[in-house]
Design an enzyme around this catalytic site. Structure first.
Site, PDB file in Angstrom:
ATOM      1  N   CYS A  69       0.827  -1.216   0.000  1.00 36.15           N
ATOM      2  CA  CYS A  69       0.000   0.000   0.000  1.00 36.15           C
ATOM      3  C   CYS A  69       0.862   1.267   0.000  1.00 36.15           C
ATOM      4  CB  CYS A  69      -0.907  -0.041   1.223  1.00 36.15           C
ATOM      5  SG  CYS A  69      -1.782   1.483   1.582  1.00 36.15           S
ATOM      6  N   CYS A  72       0.148   3.647   2.900  1.00 36.65           N
ATOM      7  CA  CYS A  72       0.667   3.042   4.136  1.00 36.65           C
ATOM      8  C   CYS A  72       2.160   3.338   4.284  1.00 36.65           C
ATOM      9  CB  CYS A  72       0.437   1.538   4.143  1.00 36.65           C
ATOM     10  SG  CYS A  72      -1.303   1.040   4.126  1.00 36.65           S
TER      11      CYS A  72
END
Length: 142
Positions: A69, A72
């Site tokens: 991600c 993230c």
């Protein structure tokens, strides 16, 4: 208040008085190895997180993420900075939602990164997206 320190050697949960964190010589109650009491965000499993939430005296912040991600990856350093600044005021962990899918099921995580805040053994707040330090500070004061 007591701070939770996970043993780097055996993974055992240890509780240490906040006042004693600076003194050297803290050892694991299970394996007697030296504990790393420096400020850090620790990666944990869902099972370990459930135990920590149950026994924590301080607020528990969790960064739910996935390795692939992009947001993230951007959020990780922000969360770490916040944890470094507030290490004595809370517990700070990260959990990979791909390796621990039960966290998404139990706490209704639909997007990542998601920051979870637990107080007194219960989910107090959940927020998806990349948060900035001022917003995390607001969560800490909730």
């Amino acid at each position: 208040m007591k701070k939770i320190i996970l043993c780097d050697s055996c993974g055992a949960i240890n509780r240490i008085d906040n006042d004693k964190l600076q003194s050297s010589g803290a050892v694991c109650g299970k394996c007697s190895k030296d504990l790393n009491t420096s400020a850090k965000v620790t990666s944990i499993s869902f099972e370990k997180l459930e135990k920590i939430i149950k026994h924590a005296q301080l607020p528990v912040f969790v960064d739910a993420y996935a390795d692939w991600c992009g947001p993230c990856k951007m959020y990780g350093p922000i969360f770490s900075e916040f944890a470094q600044s507030n290490w004595r005021s809370g517990e700070f962990y990260k959990i990979d939602t791909e390796k621990n899918p039960m966290i998404s099921v139990k706490f209704g995580i639909r997007g990542i990164p998601t920051t979870l805040l637990f107080k007194n053994g219960k989910l107090a707040h959940s927020q998806s997206g990349v948060l900035q330090v001022p917003h995390l500070n607001q969560m800490l004061s909730m």
